[in-house]
Write an enzyme that holds these catalytic residues in place. Sequence first.
Site, PDB file in Angstrom:
ATOM      1  N   HIS A 155       0.819  -1.225   0.000  1.00  0.00           N
ATOM      2  CA  HIS A 155       0.000   0.000   0.000  1.00  0.00           C
ATOM      3  C   HIS A 155       0.847   1.265   0.000  1.00  0.00           C
ATOM      4  CE1 HIS A 155      -4.081  -1.738   0.716  1.00  0.00           C
ATOM      5  NE2 HIS A 155      -3.335  -2.769   1.044  1.00  0.00           N
ATOM      6  N   ASP A 362       3.423   9.507  -0.751  1.00  0.00           N
ATOM      7  CA  ASP A 362       2.241   8.729  -0.374  1.00  0.00           C
ATOM      8  C   ASP A 362       2.024   7.636  -1.413  1.00  0.00           C
ATOM      9  OD1 ASP A 362      -0.022   8.121   1.150  1.00  0.00           O
ATOM     10  OD2 ASP A 362      -0.671  10.215   1.233  1.00  0.00           O
TER      11      ASP A 362
HETATM   12  C1  GDG Z   1      -2.181   3.800   3.279  1.00  0.00           C
HETATM   13  C2  GDG Z   1      -1.172   4.480   2.345  1.00  0.00           C
HETATM   14  C3  GDG Z   1      -2.874   4.441   0.524  1.00  0.00           C
HETATM   15  C4  GDG Z   1      -8.739  10.076   7.846  1.00  0.00           C
HETATM   16  N1  GDG Z   1      -9.178  10.818   8.874  1.00  0.00           N
HETATM   17  C5  GDG Z   1     -10.423  10.379   9.166  1.00  0.00           C
HETATM   18  C6  GDG Z   1     -10.740   9.343   8.303  1.00  0.00           C
HETATM   19  N2  GDG Z   1      -9.693   9.168   7.502  1.00  0.00           N
HETATM   20  C7  GDG Z   1      -9.649   8.185   6.409  1.00  0.00           C
HETATM   21  C8  GDG Z   1      -9.684   8.871   5.060  1.00  0.00           C
HETATM   22  C9  GDG Z   1      -9.086   7.810   4.154  1.00  0.00           C
HETATM   23  C10 GDG Z   1      -8.126   7.077   5.092  1.00  0.00           C
HETATM   24  O1  GDG Z   1      -8.471   7.439   6.427  1.00  0.00           O
HETATM   25  C11 GDG Z   1      -6.688   7.508   4.861  1.00  0.00           C
HETATM   26  O2  GDG Z   1      -6.240   6.945   3.667  1.00  0.00           O
HETATM   27  P1  GDG Z   1      -4.969   7.488   2.906  1.00  0.00           P
HETATM   28  O3  GDG Z   1      -4.900   6.823   1.602  1.00  0.00           O
HETATM   29  O4  GDG Z   1      -5.093   8.967   2.775  1.00  0.00           O
HETATM   30  O5  GDG Z   1      -3.702   7.217   3.830  1.00  0.00           O
HETATM   31  P2  GDG Z   1      -3.046   6.041   4.781  1.00  0.00           P
HETATM   32  O6  GDG Z   1      -3.813   5.859   6.014  1.00  0.00           O
HETATM   33  O7  GDG Z   1      -1.644   6.484   4.966  1.00  0.00           O
HETATM   34  O8  GDG Z   1      -3.115   4.684   3.929  1.00  0.00           O
HETATM   35  C12 GDG Z   1      -1.886   5.319   1.309  1.00  0.00           C
HETATM   36  C13 GDG Z   1      -3.772   3.655   1.458  1.00  0.00           C
HETATM   37  O9  GDG Z   1      -3.003   2.933   2.430  1.00  0.00           O
HETATM   38  C14 GDG Z   1      -4.652   2.647   0.702  1.00  0.00           C
HETATM   39  O10 GDG Z   1      -3.885   1.793  -0.088  1.00  0.00           O
HETATM   40  O11 GDG Z   1      -3.684   5.287  -0.290  1.00  0.00           O
HETATM   41  O12 GDG Z   1      -0.962   5.897   0.402  1.00  0.00           O
HETATM   42  O13 GDG Z   1      -0.266   5.288   3.081  1.00  0.00           O
HETATM   43  O14 GDG Z   1     -10.053   6.907   3.718  1.00  0.00           O
HETATM   44  O15 GDG Z   1     -10.992   9.232   4.759  1.00  0.00           O
HETATM   45  N3  GDG Z   1     -11.924   8.692   8.311  1.00  0.00           N
HETATM   46  C15 GDG Z   1     -12.851   9.093   9.240  1.00  0.00           C
HETATM   47  N4  GDG Z   1     -12.589  10.088  10.120  1.00  0.00           N
HETATM   48  C16 GDG Z   1     -11.413  10.772  10.128  1.00  0.00           C
HETATM   49  O16 GDG Z   1     -11.215  11.681  10.931  1.00  0.00           O
HETATM   50  N5  GDG Z   1     -14.044   8.470   9.278  1.00  0.00           N
END
Ligand code: GDG
Length: 454
Positions: A155, A362
């Site tokens: 990821h 990222d």
């Molecule tokens: C890893 C990789 C890759 C965030 N704050 C809240 C909340 N979130 C949710 C977002 C989003 C998720 O968390 C974060 O996803 P990301 O992709 O931005 O980042 P990582 O956690 O670092 O994930 C990344 C991912 O895996 C998938 O393969 O894209 O690059 O690092 O869905 O919405 N959700 C809620 N409240 C919050 O305050 N409900």
Amino acid sequence: MSRLVVVSNRVGPLRGTARAGGLAVALAEALQRRRGLWFGWSGEVAENAEPRLQTQTVGGVTRATLDLNQTEHDDYYNGYANRCLWPLFHYRLDLTAFDRRFYDGYQRVNRRFAQALAPLLRDDDVIWVHDYHLLPFGEMLRAMGVRQKLGFFLHIPFPVREIFTALPGHDRLVRALLAYDLIGFQTDTDLQCFRDYVLREAGGSADGDTLHAYGRSVVARAFPIGIDTAQFAQMAASDEARRDAARLRAAIFNRVQIVGVDRLDYTKGLPERFLSYQKLLEDYPDAHGQVSFLQIAPTSRGDVPEYINIRQELETLAGHINGRFAQLDWTPLRYINRAITRRQLAGLYRMSRIGLVTPLRDGMNLVAKEYAAAQDPADPGVLVLSRFAGSGRQMPAALIVNPYDIAGVAEALQTARHMAIEERRERHADLMRGLLENDVTRWCDDFLAALDHA
Ligand code: GDG
């Protein structure tokens, strides 16, 4: 259809919860279709954790989890996974802790987990392992005689060779990865970095998608992850989300809202983002009193020192910016250190005229995709997106920025503030086409189809 076994560090809920994201939902769906098994850490740290498996079956899907003991949690999870692999794979050699004890703990937990899973497997299972916590997991299963199809998805980014080879034992990890039948990366760039390592460092060879090295062969391809686009767009347009949005808009007196949503992590470029907002206020006085920046950043990995430091740095910066620019009736920056529900998130994205997503590095970044999917097609907001996120390559209709270029990001914010509605609509329509076509179900199906053929 063969049974699907998903292995990940954390095991998600089998039923939707307010916090469950698109990935957990998509995996739960695939597991339901194949009456599958989801295996991994329970999320609990128990003193002297016995290797005791807890299982629970809901609607034909089984959840099998193990606790970690305190030492395992310190060495495997906080240590090797989050203080060594995470920073290194995100190009932060300066924050990388190379500690043999961490490495040993990582191997030990991977082995203990493999030993617990092996007896649960059936002959025709297809096994899909997720992420950097479990790089050697497949090799350990193979050593225990497991012959079933084994796939792995990374990821996070795979770094360039010069960075990756700084990791002591890098060759052992890549050798372990070659025990899988299929390895999936987020982007072609990550895939190229991995191929480069195999061909140039490990002296391997390539035959199309198939790589050969260490007497092993693996298919390596890019599978960019998506979100549950249609459902998320629907949620953002629901009456409840619209009510939330109207309330929020009234609370900021209809100012132009810029929104950022990230796990509180040093890879997400938050200090640089705050400085870019400050630069907007410095360079464009017409923005004073007209914009409002809201950053949601729920704490993550709160017991790792580097995460405590970034939290302090952001609190100082936020205080400084507000102290310098606030007026009696205007707070320029609001910084919230707590999580909100997924529905609230959808409403928040929709009412924000600008989505500011500027990670320094990222794998993909799903927030960028969620922000775009949540917009009103008739009056959409503008996404300002880092070129160093996997999604930056997939979403060229966003305003693509270099997050290190503080003045450049401030300029992009100013452009976004004044962008005409026609251009906003065109860019949004472009983004939505890609998001609907490459959603998370397609990602799941593509990976599993490739694994079936590998
Ligand atoms: C890893 C990789 C890759 C965030 N704050 C809240 C909340 N979130 C949710 C977002 C989003 C998720 O968390 C974060 O996803 P990301 O992709 O931005 O980042 P990582 O956690 O670092 O994930 C990344 C991912 O895996 C998938 O393969 O894209 O690059 O690092 O869905 O919405 N959700 C809620 N409240 C919050 O305050 N409900």
